[in-house]
Design an enzyme around this catalytic site. Sequence first.
Site, PDB file in Angstrom:
ATOM      1  N   ASN A  39      66.653 117.460  50.895  1.00  0.00           N
ATOM      2  CA  ASN A  39      67.843 116.749  51.286  1.00  0.00           C
ATOM      3  C   ASN A  39      67.159 116.736  52.917  1.00  0.00           C
ATOM      4  OD1 ASN A  39      70.336 116.013  51.658  1.00  0.00           O
ATOM      5  ND2 ASN A  39      71.115 118.235  51.624  1.00  0.00           N
ATOM      6  N   ARG A 149      82.043 129.274  41.039  1.00  0.00           N
ATOM      7  CA  ARG A 149      81.240 130.274  42.780  1.00  0.00           C
ATOM      8  C   ARG A 149      82.436 129.997  43.568  1.00  0.00           C
ATOM      9  NH1 ARG A 149      76.836 127.602  46.752  1.00  0.00           N
ATOM     10  NH2 ARG A 149      78.586 126.856  47.778  1.00  0.00           N
ATOM     11  N   TYR A 161      79.763 127.312  56.253  1.00  0.00           N
ATOM     12  CA  TYR A 161      78.869 126.716  54.477  1.00  0.00           C
ATOM     13  C   TYR A 161      79.856 127.178  53.617  1.00  0.00           C
ATOM     14  CZ  TYR A 161      75.896 126.570  50.467  1.00  0.00           C
ATOM     15  OH  TYR A 161      75.707 125.448  48.999  1.00  0.00           O
ATOM     16  N   ASP A 213      77.218 132.411  47.815  1.00  0.00           N
ATOM     17  CA  ASP A 213      76.247 132.108  48.233  1.00  0.00           C
ATOM     18  C   ASP A 213      76.547 132.746  49.765  1.00  0.00           C
ATOM     19  OD1 ASP A 213      74.387 131.272  49.252  1.00  0.00           O
ATOM     20  OD2 ASP A 213      74.024 129.153  48.194  1.00  0.00           O
ATOM     21  N   HIS A 215      73.904 132.119  51.254  1.00  0.00           N
ATOM     22  CA  HIS A 215      73.062 131.109  52.386  1.00  0.00           C
ATOM     23  C   HIS A 215      72.090 131.730  53.359  1.00  0.00           C
ATOM     24  CE1 HIS A 215      72.997 126.309  52.792  1.00  0.00           C
ATOM     25  NE2 HIS A 215      72.729 126.997  51.543  1.00  0.00           N
ATOM     26  N   GLU A 239      74.462 135.351  45.741  1.00  0.00           N
ATOM     27  CA  GLU A 239      73.211 134.349  46.051  1.00  0.00           C
ATOM     28  C   GLU A 239      72.776 134.378  47.753  1.00  0.00           C
ATOM     29  OE1 GLU A 239      73.765 130.144  44.798  1.00  0.00           O
ATOM     30  OE2 GLU A 239      72.359 129.326  46.216  1.00  0.00           O
ATOM     31  N   GLU A 265      66.536 129.032  45.324  1.00  0.00           N
ATOM     32  CA  GLU A 265      66.421 127.766  45.515  1.00  0.00           C
ATOM     33  C   GLU A 265      65.462 127.057  46.797  1.00  0.00           C
ATOM     34  OE1 GLU A 265      70.966 126.973  46.289  1.00  0.00           O
ATOM     35  OE2 GLU A 265      70.212 126.984  48.910  1.00  0.00           O
ATOM     36  N   ARG A 286      66.891 130.640  40.883  1.00  0.00           N
ATOM     37  CA  ARG A 286      67.338 129.797  41.325  1.00  0.00           C
ATOM     38  C   ARG A 286      66.562 128.115  41.194  1.00  0.00           C
ATOM     39  NH1 ARG A 286      72.259 128.147  42.036  1.00  0.00           N
ATOM     40  NH2 ARG A 286      72.126 127.590  43.612  1.00  0.00           N
ATOM     41  N   HIS A 315      69.215 125.768  40.391  1.00  0.00           N
ATOM     42  CA  HIS A 315      69.983 124.821  40.774  1.00  0.00           C
ATOM     43  C   HIS A 315      70.063 123.941  41.824  1.00  0.00           C
ATOM     44  CE1 HIS A 315      69.377 123.338  46.189  1.00  0.00           C
ATOM     45  NE2 HIS A 315      71.008 123.552  45.744  1.00  0.00           N
ATOM     46  N   ASP A 319      72.483 117.398  46.148  1.00  0.00           N
ATOM     47  CA  ASP A 319      71.272 116.625  46.519  1.00  0.00           C
ATOM     48  C   ASP A 319      70.163 116.986  45.387  1.00  0.00           C
ATOM     49  OD1 ASP A 319      71.780 119.437  48.152  1.00  0.00           O
ATOM     50  OD2 ASP A 319      69.810 119.404  48.092  1.00  0.00           O
ATOM     51  N   GLU A 342      73.895 125.693  37.664  1.00  0.00           N
ATOM     52  CA  GLU A 342      75.057 124.803  38.879  1.00  0.00           C
ATOM     53  C   GLU A 342      75.103 123.847  39.188  1.00  0.00           C
ATOM     54  OE1 GLU A 342      73.802 124.974  43.165  1.00  0.00           O
ATOM     55  OE2 GLU A 342      75.583 125.120  44.271  1.00  0.00           O
ATOM     56  N   TRP A 405      70.934 128.921  58.857  1.00  0.00           N
ATOM     57  CA  TRP A 405      72.295 128.270  57.724  1.00  0.00           C
ATOM     58  C   TRP A 405      72.036 127.704  56.818  1.00  0.00           C
ATOM     59  CZ3 TRP A 405      72.358 124.416  54.340  1.00  0.00           C
ATOM     60  CH2 TRP A 405      73.651 123.726  54.456  1.00  0.00           C
TER      61      TRP A 405
HETATM   62  O1  KDG Z   1      70.340 120.876  50.713  1.00  0.00           O
HETATM   63  C1  KDG Z   1      70.755 121.934  50.900  1.00  0.00           C
HETATM   64  C2  KDG Z   1      71.663 122.204  49.548  1.00  0.00           C
HETATM   65  O2  KDG Z   1      71.153 122.290  48.144  1.00  0.00           O
HETATM   66  C3  KDG Z   1      71.919 123.884  49.237  1.00  0.00           C
HETATM   67  O3  KDG Z   1      72.822 123.937  50.868  1.00  0.00           O
HETATM   68  C4  KDG Z   1      73.772 124.549  48.230  1.00  0.00           C
HETATM   69  O4  KDG Z   1      73.440 126.578  48.719  1.00  0.00           O
HETATM   70  C5  KDG Z   1      72.935 125.492  48.460  1.00  0.00           C
HETATM   71  C6  KDG Z   1      74.135 125.708  47.058  1.00  0.00           C
HETATM   72  O5  KDG Z   1      73.049 126.787  46.327  1.00  0.00           O
HETATM   73  O6  KDG Z   1      74.353 124.681  45.858  1.00  0.00           O
HETATM   74 MG    MG Z   2      72.702 128.313  47.533  1.00  0.00          MG
END
Ligand code: KDG
Ligand code: MG
Length: 405
Positions: A39, A149, A161, A213, A215, A239, A265, A286, A315, A319, A342, A405
């Site tokens: 991605n 989630r 996010y 999540d 993130h 997560e 992930e 993940r 994951h 994407d 997921e 991010w």
């Molecule tokens: O491309 C990045 C995403 O796949 C990610 O931000 C998604 O954190 C994510 C998730 O748990 O699905």
């Molecule tokens: Mg994630």
Amino acid sequence: MTDSIINAKVIVTCPGRNFVTLRLETSDGLTGVGDGTLNGRELAVATYLQDYICPLLVGRDPEQINDTWQYLYRGAYWRRGPVTMCAIAAVDMALWDIKAKRAGMPLYQLLGGRARNGVMVYGHANGRDIPQVLDEVAAYLDHGYQAVRVQVAIPGLDAVYGVSENRTFYEPATVGERPQESTWSTEAYLRFIPSLFEAVRERHGFGFRLLHDAHHRLTPTEAAKLGKRIEDYDLFWLEDPTPAEDQDAFRIIKQHTVTPIAVGEVFNTIWDCQRLISERLIDFIRVTPVHAGGVSHVKRIAEYADLYGVRTGFHGATDMSPVCLAAALHLDISLPNFGLQEYMTHTEQTNEVFPHSYRFENGFLHPGEEPGLGVDIDEKLAARYPYRKAYLPVNRLLDGSMHNW
Ligand code: KDG
Ligand code: MG
């Protein structure tokens, strides 16, 4: 005479978002597809495949997956990394697709057959405020999901996010020449987020798996504090509480909380998670086929994790193309230590470009019984959706400094 690969083609298409797909063709008329989507950096993988890997594939025996994997991994000298591992993953998936088609079986049969009847998946409830998230959770539960989630906007912050305007589809990457910017305050998040879990459990009870999540945004101490504070809401997992590359951070988190932790992930190889797994610092791993070297390498990671009681939670955001999702499902249904998968639904155009046999039923995905992965790419249709440059967002603290991010 043994069979050989006669054609290796890279297809880049944007049916709602960008995907990179490798399509291999063998001398005895079989084809296989593999996902190589990274991605926001898609063309780096497309070039790596096109310029460096495809010429090496033509003439090789498609049956020798192990040798081809090692040839590409060791042969590059520059091991690991997302671009290399996505490219190897695309080849690996396509070769497994071919092998299973030749055997006339869905891939999971070659992996040893079923360990369960279906693959439990989690859906994504999110909203601009808590009442909206509560309604979304209700919709997922009504739809048969047994795992959800939850993500919510944080008062005072823009574009958090996991929160989407589009109620059926979440896509963080935006088309354009620059990434979008969002803002972050860990203090505001930590003050607000426990009230989301409290409200969800109060309205919907404890009869389903609840996930969240973070993130990669917290420090180990902040994550430990959050995990401890929300134990009564019984999350199935929290997560990416901290940036995943700092493996020692998870020891601090684990010392303070029994909230289960899911990570990985962004990992590309078994080496990235070796210590997290062997020291039991996480509960769910993940990784997913596209980012971690394909079916072969993810199987290896999952089997290693099983030794330490770590379950899988692959994951599966948008994407990951339907090709990767199918590969994940064949692993999910066959691995003893499967935890949860997921699932973010793709756009209609994506589903048309990638016709597939997997199907959703009552909170579970089923890989289907078609030989191979059970996914193909409609090249003519794919050509109607040319690549569009898109970036994942960047994130700044309120004082302007860059954050994860
Ligand atoms: O491309 C990045 C995403 O796949 C990610 O931000 C998604 O954190 C994510 C998730 O748990 O699905
Ligand atoms: Mg994630």
